[in-house]
Design a protein around this motif. Structure first.
Motif, PDB file in Angstrom:
ATOM      1  N   VAL A   1      -2.683   7.568   2.152  1.00  0.00           N
ATOM      2  CA  VAL A   1      -3.738   7.490   3.165  1.00  0.00           C
ATOM      3  C   VAL A   1      -4.975   8.270   2.732  1.00  0.00           C
ATOM      4  CG1 VAL A   1      -4.375   8.144   5.520  1.00  0.00           C
ATOM      5  CG2 VAL A   1      -2.170   7.045   5.092  1.00  0.00           C
TER       6      VAL A   1
ATOM      7  N   LEU B   1       0.174   2.926  12.219  1.00  0.00           N
ATOM      8  CA  LEU B   1      -1.196   2.734  11.738  1.00  0.00           C
ATOM      9  C   LEU B   1      -1.344   3.273  10.317  1.00  0.00           C
ATOM     10  CD1 LEU B   1      -3.292   3.698  14.913  1.00  0.00           C
ATOM     11  CD2 LEU B   1      -2.781   1.406  14.036  1.00  0.00           C
ATOM     12  N   GLY B   2      -0.728   4.425  10.046  1.00  0.00           N
ATOM     13  CA  GLY B   2      -0.777   4.979   8.700  1.00  0.00           C
ATOM     14  C   GLY B   2      -0.131   4.049   7.691  1.00  0.00           C
TER      15      GLY B   2
ATOM     16  N   PHE C   1       0.124   0.793   7.956  1.00  0.00           N
ATOM     17  CA  PHE C   1      -0.773  -0.357   7.785  1.00  0.00           C
ATOM     18  C   PHE C   1      -1.933  -0.025   6.851  1.00  0.00           C
ATOM     19  CE2 PHE C   1       0.745  -1.904  12.128  1.00  0.00           C
ATOM     20  CZ  PHE C   1       1.591  -2.845  11.560  1.00  0.00           C
ATOM     21  N   ARG C   2      -2.382   1.224   6.887  1.00  0.00           N
ATOM     22  CA  ARG C   2      -3.494   1.635   6.030  1.00  0.00           C
ATOM     23  C   ARG C   2      -3.126   1.658   4.551  1.00  0.00           C
ATOM     24  NH1 ARG C   2      -7.299   6.510   7.402  1.00  0.00           N
ATOM     25  NH2 ARG C   2      -8.169   5.580   5.516  1.00  0.00           N
ATOM     26  N   THR C   3      -1.845   1.641   4.259  1.00  0.00           N
ATOM     27  CA  THR C   3      -1.435   1.612   2.855  1.00  0.00           C
ATOM     28  C   THR C   3      -1.581   0.224   2.246  1.00  0.00           C
ATOM     29  OG1 THR C   3       0.895   1.114   3.357  1.00  0.00           O
ATOM     30  CG2 THR C   3       0.240   3.440   3.307  1.00  0.00           C
ATOM     31  N   ASP C   4      -1.907  -0.768   3.071  1.00  0.00           N
ATOM     32  CA  ASP C   4      -2.121  -2.148   2.621  1.00  0.00           C
ATOM     33  C   ASP C   4      -0.866  -2.792   2.028  1.00  0.00           C
ATOM     34  OD1 ASP C   4      -4.818  -2.089   3.354  1.00  0.00           O
ATOM     35  OD2 ASP C   4      -5.409  -1.224   1.437  1.00  0.00           O
TER      36      ASP C   4
ATOM     37  N   ASP D   1       2.018  -6.059   6.085  1.00  0.00           N
ATOM     38  CA  ASP D   1       1.256  -7.057   6.814  1.00  0.00           C
ATOM     39  C   ASP D   1       2.157  -8.260   7.066  1.00  0.00           C
ATOM     40  OD1 ASP D   1       1.447  -8.310   4.335  1.00  0.00           O
ATOM     41  OD2 ASP D   1      -0.605  -7.812   3.762  1.00  0.00           O
TER      42      ASP D   1
END
Length: 287
Positions: free
Chosen positions: A150, A266-267, A269-272, A275
């Motif tokens: 992150v 959310l963290g 998801f931020r790692t991409d 999904d």
């Protein structure tokens, strides 16, 4: 020459075993990261509510087996980065984990007065679970890895990386302890946060500092990040954690704790790496 040949044979054997372990985890991602925590949440809820027969209620073997399975993506993912230095630091962390928990049970410091209300498998000296490192150390590793991903380049600064990782460790316990108290794993004498006292989080901050520093010393950070970025499932253990304990908190109305679990989502998801496309490939039969 015989020695060189032996070394090469051992390296090929280890590489083959690593590939096999990775294939097993990859092929069963959905089962490990979603099915197991879902079943775990249901069985723990049923145990707490007295809905399961005695042999199944809070069965320590089932708890340990489920925990080990959910930890497998993290363990398999990090195995290639466990060299002598990492093994030594993790051994020190293991010893520290037992020591600080034993002190906590005997003296009520630093976590506050608490007791285990069920046996989480065999108990060391009759006081703390033998499997305690299996429960605690992966949480620290998950917090540390998520922090690195992150923060990105900001993680290069130790004064940013280490406090952020410690904060993530404490945040993990903001999710864990209220749910564990709700289902009867352990109990505190009193506590304003869903039965958990503030002193517990002071204790987790102390333990978190020691644990994060040892983890930070254990690994070559560049090599670790490269491994984390190329191993798609290494954070699946954190997914399991969020699903299991986030669900328990929701079922018992621990809304703040459930909200913190949402922040970990959310963290992630931020790692991409999490999904809709990932979900499709992780489903049985996905490609």
């Amino acid at each position: 020459m015989d020695g060189v040949t032996t070394d090469r044979t051992e390296e090929r054997t280890r590489a083959a075993l690593q590939r096999r372990l990775e294939d097993v985890v990859r092929e069963n991602r959905f089962t490990i990261a979603v099915v197991f925590p879902a079943i775990g949440a249901l069985t723990l809820l049923a145990s707490a509510e007295g809905l399961l027969p005695e042999p199944l209620s809070y069965n320590p073997l089932l708890i340990l087996f489920g925990t080990a399975v959910m930890r497998s993506p993290l363990v398999v993912g990090l195995l290639p980065r466990i060299d002598r230095r990492a093994a030594a630091c993790l051994a020190v962390l293991t010893a520290y984990t037992y020591a600080i928990e034993t002190v906590g049970v005997r003296t009520d410091w630093p976590y506050g007065a608490f007791e285990y209300t069920i046996q989480l498998g065999p108990m060391l000296l009759g006081e703390v679970p033998v499997a305690l490192p299996l429960f605690f150390i992966p949480l620290v590793l998950n917090a540390y890895l998520l922090t690195l991903l992150v923060l990105g380049e900001r993680a290069d600064a130790a004064l940013v990386r280490l406090p952020a990782a410690v904060a993530a460790v404490v945040a993990i316990d903001l999710v864990l302890d209220p749910a564990a108290v709700a289902i009867g794993f352990w109990a505190f004498e009193s506590g304003a946060y869903y039965g958990v006292p503030v002193s517990n989080y002071v204790g987790w901050a102390i333990s978190g500092v020691v644990a994060v520093v040892l983890v930070d010393l254990a690994f070559d950070r560049a090599a670790l990040l490269e491994r984390v970025r190329t191993c798609v499932f290494v954070l699946d253990d954190l997914v399991s954690f969020v699903l299991l304990w986030g669900t328990v908190n929701l079922l018992y109305g621990n809304w703040i704790a459930a909200g913190v679990a949402g922040l970990f989502c959310l963290g992630l998801f931020r790692t991409d790496r999490y999904d809709l496309e990932m979900v499709k490939t992780a489903l049985p039969g996905g490609s």
